[in-house]
Design an enzyme around this catalytic site. Structure first.
Site, PDB file in Angstrom:
ATOM      1  N   LYS A 199      40.266  34.579  41.334  1.00  0.00           N
ATOM      2  CA  LYS A 199      39.081  33.729  41.103  1.00  0.00           C
ATOM      3  C   LYS A 199      38.692  33.719  39.627  1.00  0.00           C
ATOM      4  O   LYS A 199      38.396  32.670  39.062  1.00  0.00           O
ATOM      5  CB  LYS A 199      37.893  34.214  41.952  1.00  0.00           C
ATOM      6  CG  LYS A 199      38.173  34.237  43.450  1.00  0.00           C
ATOM      7  CD  LYS A 199      36.982  34.702  44.258  1.00  0.00           C
ATOM      8  CE  LYS A 199      36.559  36.127  43.981  1.00  0.00           C
ATOM      9  NZ  LYS A 199      37.564  37.155  44.347  1.00  0.00           N
ATOM     10  N   ARG A 252      28.533  34.572  48.400  1.00  0.00           N
ATOM     11  CA  ARG A 252      29.442  35.618  48.857  1.00  0.00           C
ATOM     12  C   ARG A 252      29.308  35.907  50.339  1.00  0.00           C
ATOM     13  O   ARG A 252      30.112  36.628  50.902  1.00  0.00           O
ATOM     14  CB  ARG A 252      29.151  36.893  48.057  1.00  0.00           C
ATOM     15  CG  ARG A 252      30.357  37.740  47.799  1.00  0.00           C
ATOM     16  CD  ARG A 252      29.982  38.845  46.844  1.00  0.00           C
ATOM     17  NE  ARG A 252      31.114  39.639  46.481  1.00  0.00           N
ATOM     18  CZ  ARG A 252      31.937  39.369  45.481  1.00  0.00           C
ATOM     19  NH1 ARG A 252      31.746  38.312  44.725  1.00  0.00           N
ATOM     20  NH2 ARG A 252      32.953  40.168  45.232  1.00  0.00           N
ATOM     21  N   ARG A 273      45.158  45.600  37.001  1.00  0.00           N
ATOM     22  CA  ARG A 273      44.257  44.714  36.244  1.00  0.00           C
ATOM     23  C   ARG A 273      43.635  45.426  35.040  1.00  0.00           C
ATOM     24  O   ARG A 273      43.226  46.576  35.105  1.00  0.00           O
ATOM     25  CB  ARG A 273      43.132  44.208  37.135  1.00  0.00           C
ATOM     26  CG  ARG A 273      42.086  43.431  36.326  1.00  0.00           C
ATOM     27  CD  ARG A 273      41.189  42.600  37.148  1.00  0.00           C
ATOM     28  NE  ARG A 273      40.504  43.331  38.193  1.00  0.00           N
ATOM     29  CZ  ARG A 273      39.772  42.749  39.131  1.00  0.00           C
ATOM     30  NH1 ARG A 273      39.652  41.442  39.143  1.00  0.00           N
ATOM     31  NH2 ARG A 273      39.182  43.467  40.060  1.00  0.00           N
ATOM     32  N   ARG A 314      38.475  48.298  35.586  1.00  0.00           N
ATOM     33  CA  ARG A 314      37.176  48.259  36.259  1.00  0.00           C
ATOM     34  C   ARG A 314      37.052  49.459  37.198  1.00  0.00           C
ATOM     35  O   ARG A 314      38.003  49.771  37.911  1.00  0.00           O
ATOM     36  CB  ARG A 314      37.037  46.957  37.064  1.00  0.00           C
ATOM     37  CG  ARG A 314      36.652  45.793  36.208  1.00  0.00           C
ATOM     38  CD  ARG A 314      36.661  44.468  36.904  1.00  0.00           C
ATOM     39  NE  ARG A 314      36.206  44.431  38.299  1.00  0.00           N
ATOM     40  CZ  ARG A 314      36.112  43.317  39.016  1.00  0.00           C
ATOM     41  NH1 ARG A 314      36.420  42.161  38.455  1.00  0.00           N
ATOM     42  NH2 ARG A 314      35.722  43.349  40.268  1.00  0.00           N
ATOM     43  N   ARG A 360      36.144  47.107  49.258  1.00  0.00           N
ATOM     44  CA  ARG A 360      35.897  45.702  48.896  1.00  0.00           C
ATOM     45  C   ARG A 360      36.649  44.757  49.838  1.00  0.00           C
ATOM     46  O   ARG A 360      36.134  43.712  50.210  1.00  0.00           O
ATOM     47  CB  ARG A 360      36.310  45.455  47.444  1.00  0.00           C
ATOM     48  CG  ARG A 360      35.357  46.106  46.450  1.00  0.00           C
ATOM     49  CD  ARG A 360      35.997  46.266  45.098  1.00  0.00           C
ATOM     50  NE  ARG A 360      36.347  44.997  44.487  1.00  0.00           N
ATOM     51  CZ  ARG A 360      37.242  44.874  43.521  1.00  0.00           C
ATOM     52  NH1 ARG A 360      37.888  45.921  43.059  1.00  0.00           N
ATOM     53  NH2 ARG A 360      37.488  43.682  43.016  1.00  0.00           N
TER      54      ARG A 360
HETATM   55  P1  AP5 Z   1      41.355  38.157  39.017  1.00  0.00           P
HETATM   56  O1  AP5 Z   1      41.400  36.775  38.481  1.00  0.00           O
HETATM   57  O2  AP5 Z   1      40.564  39.172  38.256  1.00  0.00           O
HETATM   58  O3  AP5 Z   1      40.921  38.160  40.568  1.00  0.00           O
HETATM   59  P2  AP5 Z   1      39.501  37.934  41.229  1.00  0.00           P
HETATM   60  O4  AP5 Z   1      39.721  37.133  42.463  1.00  0.00           O
HETATM   61  O5  AP5 Z   1      38.533  37.401  40.221  1.00  0.00           O
HETATM   62  O6  AP5 Z   1      39.173  39.421  41.641  1.00  0.00           O
HETATM   63  P3  AP5 Z   1      37.825  40.236  41.544  1.00  0.00           P
HETATM   64  O7  AP5 Z   1      38.241  41.660  41.833  1.00  0.00           O
HETATM   65  O8  AP5 Z   1      37.101  40.006  40.255  1.00  0.00           O
HETATM   66  O9  AP5 Z   1      37.017  39.651  42.723  1.00  0.00           O
HETATM   67  P4  AP5 Z   1      35.845  40.312  43.442  1.00  0.00           P
HETATM   68  O10 AP5 Z   1      35.312  39.203  44.239  1.00  0.00           O
HETATM   69  O11 AP5 Z   1      36.218  41.545  44.170  1.00  0.00           O
HETATM   70  O12 AP5 Z   1      34.919  40.848  42.248  1.00  0.00           O
HETATM   71  P5  AP5 Z   1      33.704  40.200  41.452  1.00  0.00           P
HETATM   72  O13 AP5 Z   1      33.951  40.448  40.012  1.00  0.00           O
HETATM   73  O14 AP5 Z   1      33.385  38.832  41.928  1.00  0.00           O
HETATM   74  O15 AP5 Z   1      42.877  38.647  39.161  1.00  0.00           O
HETATM   75  C1  AP5 Z   1      43.182  39.957  39.618  1.00  0.00           C
HETATM   76  C2  AP5 Z   1      44.438  40.468  38.883  1.00  0.00           C
HETATM   77  O16 AP5 Z   1      45.554  39.681  39.250  1.00  0.00           O
HETATM   78  C3  AP5 Z   1      44.345  40.394  37.354  1.00  0.00           C
HETATM   79  O17 AP5 Z   1      45.016  41.497  36.820  1.00  0.00           O
HETATM   80  C4  AP5 Z   1      45.084  39.086  37.005  1.00  0.00           C
HETATM   81  O18 AP5 Z   1      45.666  39.146  35.731  1.00  0.00           O
HETATM   82  C5  AP5 Z   1      46.126  39.045  38.107  1.00  0.00           C
HETATM   83  N1  AP5 Z   1      46.433  37.673  38.526  1.00  0.00           N
HETATM   84  C6  AP5 Z   1      45.536  36.678  38.782  1.00  0.00           C
HETATM   85  N2  AP5 Z   1      46.178  35.567  39.189  1.00  0.00           N
HETATM   86  C7  AP5 Z   1      47.506  35.885  39.201  1.00  0.00           C
HETATM   87  C8  AP5 Z   1      48.688  35.170  39.561  1.00  0.00           C
HETATM   88  N3  AP5 Z   1      48.618  33.884  39.981  1.00  0.00           N
HETATM   89  N4  AP5 Z   1      49.875  35.795  39.457  1.00  0.00           N
HETATM   90  C9  AP5 Z   1      49.947  37.086  39.045  1.00  0.00           C
HETATM   91  N5  AP5 Z   1      48.868  37.821  38.694  1.00  0.00           N
HETATM   92  C10 AP5 Z   1      47.670  37.226  38.786  1.00  0.00           C
HETATM   93  O19 AP5 Z   1      32.505  41.111  41.952  1.00  0.00           O
HETATM   94  C11 AP5 Z   1      32.479  42.503  41.636  1.00  0.00           C
HETATM   95  C12 AP5 Z   1      31.349  43.166  42.399  1.00  0.00           C
HETATM   96  O20 AP5 Z   1      30.082  42.601  41.988  1.00  0.00           O
HETATM   97  C13 AP5 Z   1      31.380  42.941  43.924  1.00  0.00           C
HETATM   98  O21 AP5 Z   1      32.205  43.883  44.570  1.00  0.00           O
HETATM   99  C14 AP5 Z   1      29.915  43.110  44.279  1.00  0.00           C
HETATM  100  O22 AP5 Z   1      29.605  44.471  44.292  1.00  0.00           O
HETATM  101  C15 AP5 Z   1      29.192  42.488  43.099  1.00  0.00           C
HETATM  102  N6  AP5 Z   1      28.898  41.062  43.333  1.00  0.00           N
HETATM  103  C16 AP5 Z   1      29.498  39.999  42.735  1.00  0.00           C
HETATM  104  N7  AP5 Z   1      29.021  38.846  43.219  1.00  0.00           N
HETATM  105  C17 AP5 Z   1      28.104  39.192  44.151  1.00  0.00           C
HETATM  106  C18 AP5 Z   1      27.274  38.434  45.018  1.00  0.00           C
HETATM  107  N8  AP5 Z   1      27.322  37.097  45.038  1.00  0.00           N
HETATM  108  N9  AP5 Z   1      26.445  39.108  45.865  1.00  0.00           N
HETATM  109  C19 AP5 Z   1      26.400  40.453  45.869  1.00  0.00           C
HETATM  110  N10 AP5 Z   1      27.161  41.235  45.062  1.00  0.00           N
HETATM  111  C20 AP5 Z   1      28.003  40.608  44.213  1.00  0.00           C
END
Ligand code: AP5
Length: 215
Positions: free
Chosen positions: A13, A88, A120, A153, A164
């Site tokens: 994402k 979410r 990552r 992270r 998660r």
């Molecule tokens: P990446 O692009 O970082 O993946 P992502 O889907 O963004 O993963 P996240 O871990 O950031 O998602 P998440 O939803 O768990 O965390 P968030 O930050 O939103 O890619 C991952 C890896 O793969 C990278 O190394 C990248 O280089 C690689 N990659 C990507 N695409 C690739 C491809 N096509 N091929 C090969 N490699 C690839 O949230 C974090 C925390 O914040 C949550 O757990 C929660 O506690 C809190 N939070 C956030 N939003 C809310 C909300 N709305 N409500 C409540 N709590 C919230």
């Protein structure tokens, strides 16, 4: 253009959100980045949620809605935005009273997610995302954009990742049916290289964009 990116941790994402933001010239609004920025700056909200985030649990709906509302009220978001990590769960979707163009689901197998999260690296300054093997920076351990040292992270540790993924299944997965019923859902295979996934998302958006609607 108001797009929501939906998908499990590690689906891409953040990676795709940044690419789409450049493509469309609109901001990438990632609630995870907002939360991590607050933690890094040691604000009251950041201090309150730090332990929960590291363990892979959610921040409260009220806090998230407040920060998203503030961010989307800024001038650069008036022409559209790419939302990443929000809504979410169904409660957040119901509270988010906005017109959307489409909801893109990034579809990928769990084994691939775990491999992606295990390697990552992120830039703590500009939020750029890399991987030790799959998406390497030009210089090892250093951000291409601003030369900042890349970090892991805390919520990418194996126990937090397991939590998660489970939280995603129980809280976020039901959002697919919610948006499907509203005719907004578009599924994209997220297992290919990043540029191929971006191309598939752009095709999905250009061929099946729903008129923006309020619900
Ligand atoms: P990446 O692009 O970082 O993946 P992502 O889907 O963004 O993963 P996240 O871990 O950031 O998602 P998440 O939803 O768990 O965390 P968030 O930050 O939103 O890619 C991952 C890896 O793969 C990278 O190394 C990248 O280089 C690689 N990659 C990507 N695409 C690739 C491809 N096509 N091929 C090969 N490699 C690839 O949230 C974090 C925390 O914040 C949550 O757990 C929660 O506690 C809190 N939070 C956030 N939003 C809310 C909300 N709305 N409500 C409540 N709590 C919230």
């Amino acid at each position: 253009m108001r797009v929501v990116l939906l998908g499990p941790p590690g689906a891409g994402k953040g990676t795709q959100g940044q690419a789409l933001a450049v493509h469309y010239g609109i901001p990438h609004v990632a609630t995870g980045d907002i939360v991590r920025d607050q933690i890094a700056r040691g604000t009251p909200f950041g201090r309150k949620v730090e332990a929960a985030i590291a363990a892979g649990n959610f921040a409260s709906d009220a806090d998230i809605l407040y920060w998203v509302g503030r961010r989307l009220a800024e001038p650069d978001a008036q022409g559209g935005y790419i939302l990443d990590g929000f809504p979410r769960d169904v409660a957040q979707a119901e509270a988010f009273d906005a017109a959307l163009s489409a909801v893109i689901v990034l579809d990928i197998a769990e084994a691939e997610l775990i491999a992606r999260l295990a390697g990552r690296l992120v830039c703590p300054v500009c939020d750029a995302v890399y991987h030790t093997d799959l998406c390497q920076p030009r210089r090892a351990g250093v951000c291409d954009n601003d030369s900042t040292a890349l970090v892991r992270r805390p919520d990418d540790e194996p126990e937090a990742v397991r939590n998660r993924l489970q939280v995603y299944q129980t809280r976020t997965e039901p959002l697919k049916a919610y948006y499907e019923r509203r005719g907004l859902l578009r599924c994209v295979d997220a297992s290919g290289p990043p540029e191929a996934v971006t191309g598939d998302i752009l095709r999905a958006l250009s061929t099946s964009l729903a008129p923006e609607r309020v619900f």
